[in-house]
Each structure stands twice: as structure tokens, then as C-alpha cells.
Design a protein around this motif. Sequence first.
Motif, mmCIF file in Angstrom:
data_model
loop_
_atom_site.group_PDB
_atom_site.id
_atom_site.type_symbol
_atom_site.label_atom_id
_atom_site.label_comp_id
_atom_site.label_asym_id
_atom_site.label_seq_id
_atom_site.Cartn_x
_atom_site.Cartn_y
_atom_site.Cartn_z
ATOM 1 N N SER A 134 1.006 -1.289 0.114
ATOM 2 C CA SER A 134 0.080 -0.480 0.135
ATOM 3 C C SER A 134 0.871 1.578 -0.043
ATOM 4 N N ASP A 186 1.960 3.914 -3.932
ATOM 5 C CA ASP A 186 1.788 5.413 -3.807
ATOM 6 C C ASP A 186 2.435 5.811 -2.527
ATOM 7 N N ILE A 213 3.317 9.022 -1.779
ATOM 8 C CA ILE A 213 3.011 10.251 -1.565
ATOM 9 C C ILE A 213 2.074 10.111 -0.358
ATOM 10 N N ALA A 214 0.671 9.251 -1.757
ATOM 11 C CA ALA A 214 -0.305 9.396 -0.346
ATOM 12 C C ALA A 214 -0.810 8.349 1.034
ATOM 13 N N ALA A 215 0.832 8.232 0.977
ATOM 14 C CA ALA A 215 0.542 6.906 2.539
ATOM 15 C C ALA A 215 1.829 8.104 3.110
ATOM 16 N N ASP A 275 1.550 11.487 3.002
ATOM 17 C CA ASP A 275 0.385 12.046 4.232
ATOM 18 C C ASP A 275 0.504 11.775 4.823
ATOM 19 N N GLU A 276 -1.138 10.777 4.860
ATOM 20 C CA GLU A 276 -1.420 10.108 5.786
ATOM 21 C C GLU A 276 -0.744 9.688 7.167
ATOM 22 N N ASP A 289 5.980 17.076 -5.482
ATOM 23 C CA ASP A 289 5.560 15.717 -6.202
ATOM 24 C C ASP A 289 7.753 15.280 -6.623
ATOM 25 N N SER A 346 7.578 14.281 2.127
ATOM 26 C CA SER A 346 6.520 14.369 3.242
ATOM 27 C C SER A 346 6.236 15.711 3.396
ATOM 28 N N ARG A 402 5.512 18.557 1.439
ATOM 29 C CA ARG A 402 3.783 18.870 1.176
ATOM 30 C C ARG A 402 3.509 19.205 2.285
ATOM 31 N N ASP A 433 -1.764 19.500 -2.689
ATOM 32 C CA ASP A 433 -1.095 19.928 -3.989
ATOM 33 C C ASP A 433 -1.857 21.143 -5.011
ATOM 34 N N ARG A 480 4.228 4.500 -11.246
ATOM 35 C CA ARG A 480 4.976 4.995 -9.391
ATOM 36 C C ARG A 480 6.359 4.673 -9.782
#
Length: 385
Positions: free
Chosen positions: A15, A19, A21-23, A25-26, A268, A301, A304, A313, A368
Amino acid sequence: MSETRQQDWDPRATSVLEDQIAAYDEMRSRCPVAFSDYLQWSLFRHADVMRVLEDHETFSSAASRHPSVPNAMDPPEHTRFRRLIEPYFGPEAMADFAPQCRAIAEGVIDRLPADGEIEAMAVMGQDFALEIQCAFMGWPTSLHEPLRAWVNRQQAATLAGDREVLGELALEFDGVIRELLASRREAGDAAPDDVTTRIMNETVEGRALSDAEIVSILRNWTVGELGTISASIGILMRYLAANPELQGRLRADPGLLPAAIDEILRLDAPLMSNRRITTCPVEIGGRRLEAGERLTLLWGSANRDEAVFGDPDEVHLDRDPEDNLLYGAGIHVCPGAPLARMELRHFMEALLDATIDIAPLPGQPVVRALYPAGGYSEVPLHVRR
């Protein structure tokens, strides 16, 4: 050193790798200073990363297992080598290289089809990175393809975590540089007056550089440049393809490109992380670290962080450039930033000058890149000239 700890996250989980970037962010909101067996302590917040960058006494750069000049050095040793290196990326040096940089960018862009499909990472990013770096260093064009093959093998070994092969590849690359040094020494006064020859003749503290120091400097410049420039090209082309309004704005006003490039690469990251090691016990982000613990600073991270950038974003061309950690900060800010910025600006100017439109390919999504790489491994696009 740290005792066995419970992992806060798994950077190699599917997971996360699908991605990054999404990980990140979380993780920034859930556990901003997190431990894992793979990366040890990872820092996700801008403020924590800045604290580390500005406190080189507590957070040492000597985190590499191998000699690295000057990346893995602390003052005063770092200061002496930075003083030697910085003129190679100063205004005069950049002005001298600018015409050749623009010519190479235009040459790579000229290979685009009149109206057709491309894979931007291989066709544009890697080609440009190889050609521009060899030109800057004064290396022969005959090295383009061997270096391409080396980069591909190095990326595969990195993803596989094969330290034995990575060690062999490092020695192979050092061997290439040593051959270049030997040929210049053999040529004597007839050696080309280029960056490589000038580095060979530098002194520090009144002594000549050792071959190990020269090789380390040239390796750091080249390996870092080949990866980050090609990743940056892929990120930039993908973003403009996916955002035609900004693409049109930049076509109409190329003067906005420098700010746009830095901002797109902020959200990114082409370079995902950097390392430090603690010199004494310290608390950061509510976590206690002992002396000798390893940290991973996640640029992907920190750049962002909502506390600094709001919606990470959203592209804003008027952001304070001091907040952007694209090239780091503090005493270890990337000395090659002026060169990278010039290369990317010339490439994007040439790209927008030579094309009418850059668009995504329906049904062919981007892929990615996997850690430690940033950006993408595949960027399929359609271009019209």
C-alpha cells in the motif's frame, strides 16, 4: 543505539509502495516521527526536518557507510570542501554552460514525433540526464549508453535490496571515473580544460585531493544528477499533461517556468529522502532518540506539509521559496541547485517551444517509481508538434 522496537509503519508495504506520496500524507498526521526496521526513524513534518537540517551538531550527516565528499561530512571538513565545490555552480560557470545546455535540450526535444506517443521517462528524462551530465563533466558521448545500462542495473539492484550487486556496481562506476582521471593524467598539458580536469587540480588545506576524494565528488555529482534530473523531467511532463490550464499559461508566459518547476517538484518529489545520524540523546516530535540512531528525512512528505503549504496539491507560483525543501536547506543545501534549475528551465522552455500540446494517453496510466526513487518509472504521453 536503539533496542528492538515495535514498528510504527512498514515503508515496504504494498500500500505504501503503490503511492508513496499518499502514504506519507497519511503518516504525517498519524505518526509524524515513525520507526521502522527498514528506514529507522522517519521524519514526515516540515518543522522536524528543518530542525534536523539546521542543527548539524546534534544530527550529523556522517550517516553513510561509505566515504561521500562532501555529502556525508560535518563542519569543519564539510566547510572546506563546500568552499572548493561551490564555484563550479556559480553564476559565471552557469553562464558559460548555458548555451550548451540549451542546445542539448533542443536536440533531445527534436527527437519527439510530430504527432504520436512517447514514454517520457526513457525517451526524454533519461536521455536528457545522460547527455547533459556528460557534457557538464566533459565526458565523451561514448559513455552515454554504458551509463544508461549502469543506471538501469543500479536501479534494479536497489529495488531488490541486493547489497552485493550494489557494491559491485559502485566499484564499477568508480572504475569508470578512475579511467577518465588516468587518461587526463596521461594527456598532461593536452588534457581537456573541463570540470573533471579542474577538480583533479584542486587543493584543500594546501594539499592535492586524493583520488578517493576526487572519485567521491564526481560520483556524487553524476549519480545524483542522473536520477533526479530524469525523475524531474517525468514529473514535470506528466503534471503539465494532466493540467492543460497550467500548460497553456506557461506556454503564454515562459517567464513563470522557474517558479512553476520548483512548485511542481515540491508537491511530487524527484528525490524522496536523505539521511542523518544522532550524535547525542535527543527528543524530536515527541519521540526519544539515543545517540547513534539513524534518521530518514522524507522530502516527499515535508514539502507537502499542510502546516506550511495548505493544500499540498495546489500549485501556487508565488510561494516563499525558502519553504521549499526541493534542494534541501541549511549548510547542506544542494550546491548543484543552480545547475539543476538551469537544466530543467532550458528543457521545459525547449519542450513548450517545440510542441503544441502534451496530453495523457487514455487507458495507459503512469506508473509510480518505488522507494528510494521518486516520481515515476513510466509516463506514457501523447505529443503534438
